[in-house]
Design a protein around this motif. Structure first.
Motif, PDB file in Angstrom:
ATOM      1  N   PHE A   1       0.826  -1.208   0.000  1.00 40.70           N
ATOM      2  CA  PHE A   1       0.000   0.000   0.000  1.00 40.70           C
ATOM      3  C   PHE A   1       0.866   1.265   0.000  1.00 40.70           C
ATOM      4  O   PHE A   1       0.677   2.156   0.802  1.00 40.70           O
ATOM      5  N   ARG A   2       1.816   1.313  -0.923  1.00 42.88           N
ATOM      6  CA  ARG A   2       2.657   2.494  -1.075  1.00 42.88           C
ATOM      7  C   ARG A   2       1.903   3.536  -1.896  1.00 42.88           C
ATOM      8  O   ARG A   2       1.704   3.367  -3.112  1.00 42.88           O
ATOM      9  N   LEU A   3       1.449   4.596  -1.253  1.00 42.26           N
ATOM     10  CA  LEU A   3       0.646   5.605  -1.940  1.00 42.26           C
ATOM     11  C   LEU A   3       1.440   6.336  -3.013  1.00 42.26           C
ATOM     12  O   LEU A   3       0.870   6.753  -4.039  1.00 42.26           O
ATOM     13  N   ASP A   4       2.762   6.500  -2.813  1.00 41.39           N
ATOM     14  CA  ASP A   4       3.553   7.189  -3.828  1.00 41.39           C
ATOM     15  C   ASP A   4       3.632   6.379  -5.116  1.00 41.39           C
ATOM     16  O   ASP A   4       3.562   6.925  -6.221  1.00 41.39           O
ATOM     17  N   ILE A   5       3.749   5.048  -4.973  1.00 37.42           N
ATOM     18  CA  ILE A   5       3.781   4.191  -6.162  1.00 37.42           C
ATOM     19  C   ILE A   5       2.410   4.128  -6.816  1.00 37.42           C
ATOM     20  O   ILE A   5       2.286   4.196  -8.044  1.00 37.42           O
ATOM     21  N   ALA A   6       1.365   3.990  -6.002  1.00 38.87           N
ATOM     22  CA  ALA A   6       0.008   3.946  -6.552  1.00 38.87           C
ATOM     23  C   ALA A   6      -0.333   5.242  -7.280  1.00 38.87           C
ATOM     24  O   ALA A   6      -0.916   5.223  -8.372  1.00 38.87           O
ATOM     25  N   GLY A   7       0.057   6.390  -6.714  1.00 38.63           N
ATOM     26  CA  GLY A   7      -0.226   7.661  -7.365  1.00 38.63           C
ATOM     27  C   GLY A   7       0.493   7.820  -8.682  1.00 38.63           C
ATOM     28  O   GLY A   7      -0.027   8.457  -9.620  1.00 38.63           O
TER      29      GLY A   7
END
Length: 287
Positions: A64-70
């Motif tokens: 759940f890495r938000l930087d990668i998902a974004g």
């Protein structure tokens, strides 16, 4: 004479002992409720133990890495999700048309039609979809070097997925046709309609009302089967969700893209699942 309900000892009169009331046995529904309650408690305890034992910090860092998902947006929607939906709709349209033809051939009184339809259905229901896609993408160009499937990757995915889905849809449609009372067709023929006109105007509309829920389930299966399109060598403009997530995973060395792809698949499949339930309730009310 002493009262039989009492025991006399000298001047003292004692009441006779009252027998205990018979034990009341639990009814069937009460036992079912107790077992259900016990099952809920066990499930809740197991869930609490799992939640308490999990290392949520490491799990969040891995999935759940938000930087990668974004960083996956907007291409995840404008390219990958869009292509997944397009592949699904094209394959479903092709499979539905071919499945209808196969279902009518399966019910035909002409032997060769019936044999061909039966052989096709058994063959494509037994073959893995991945193998069918591979043969369409690489076997057909080798067999017909001067010809190619129109639409490139879109055409190959349409034919590969649609050819397999047609085998399942054919059996679904056939069951729907056979579920229509035979008296409907006989009444239409009595009114002077030809067999073909009666099938198109009377039988098929009723059959499709019956088979709409299972056909909607077929769309859900096709949506997930689009993840196999990678065997056809998709490009940056024809990439679908699973391939897009896999490429991002290889670049960032983190499985977060797979979680994002799974959530985007749910964006498609969950509304379809709700649609199936609504159609089933509606059909039940009509019956």
């Amino acid at each position: 004479m002493a009262d039989p309900e009492t025991l006399t000892t000298g001047a003292e009169v004692r009441p006779a002992p009252v027998p205990p009331p018979p034990r009341r046995r639990l009814g069937r529904r009460q036992r079912q409720r107790l077992w259900r309650l016990a099952g809920y408690l066990v499930f809740t305890l197991v869930l609490l133990v799992v939640v308490a034992a999990a290392d949520w910090g490491r799990l969040a860092d891995a999935f759940f890495r938000l930087d990668i998902a974004g960083g996956m947006f907007p291409e995840a929607i404008t390219v990958a999700l869009r292509n997944t939906i397009v592949y699904t709709l094209l394959a479903f349209a092709f499979g539905l048309a071919l499945g209808l033809v196969l279902a009518l051939m399966r019910l035909s009184s002409v032997g060769p039609y019936r044999w061909f339809a039966t052989g096709y259905i058994e063959l494509f229901r037994g073959l893995p979809t991945l193998l069918v896609l591979f043969m369409v993408g690489y076997g057909v160009p080798l067999a017909f070097p001067d010809r190619e499937i129109p639409g490139g990757v879109y055409g190959a995915v349409t034919v590969g997925l649609g050819a397999t889905a047609a085998a399942y849809m054919a059996e679904t449609i056939r069951a729907g046709i056979q579920a229509v009372p035979k008296g409907q067709l006989e009444a239409a023929r009595t009114l002077g309609m030809s067999h073909g006109r009666a099938m198109v105007s009377i039988v098929l509309p009723q059959a499709f009302r019956i088979v709409i829920p299972p056909l909607t389930n077929e769309i859900i299966l096709l949506t997930k089967d689009t993840s196999l399109a990678y065997v056809l060598g998709v490009t940056a403009t024809t990439i679908e969700l699973t391939k897009f997530a896999g490429d991002t995973l290889n670049t960032r060395v983190n499985p977060t893209p797979l979680v994002v792809a799974g959530l985007l698949y749910l964006v498609i499949t969950l509304p379809l699942s709700q649609l199936v339930r609504w159609l089933e309730r509606r059909a039940a009310k009509e019956r």
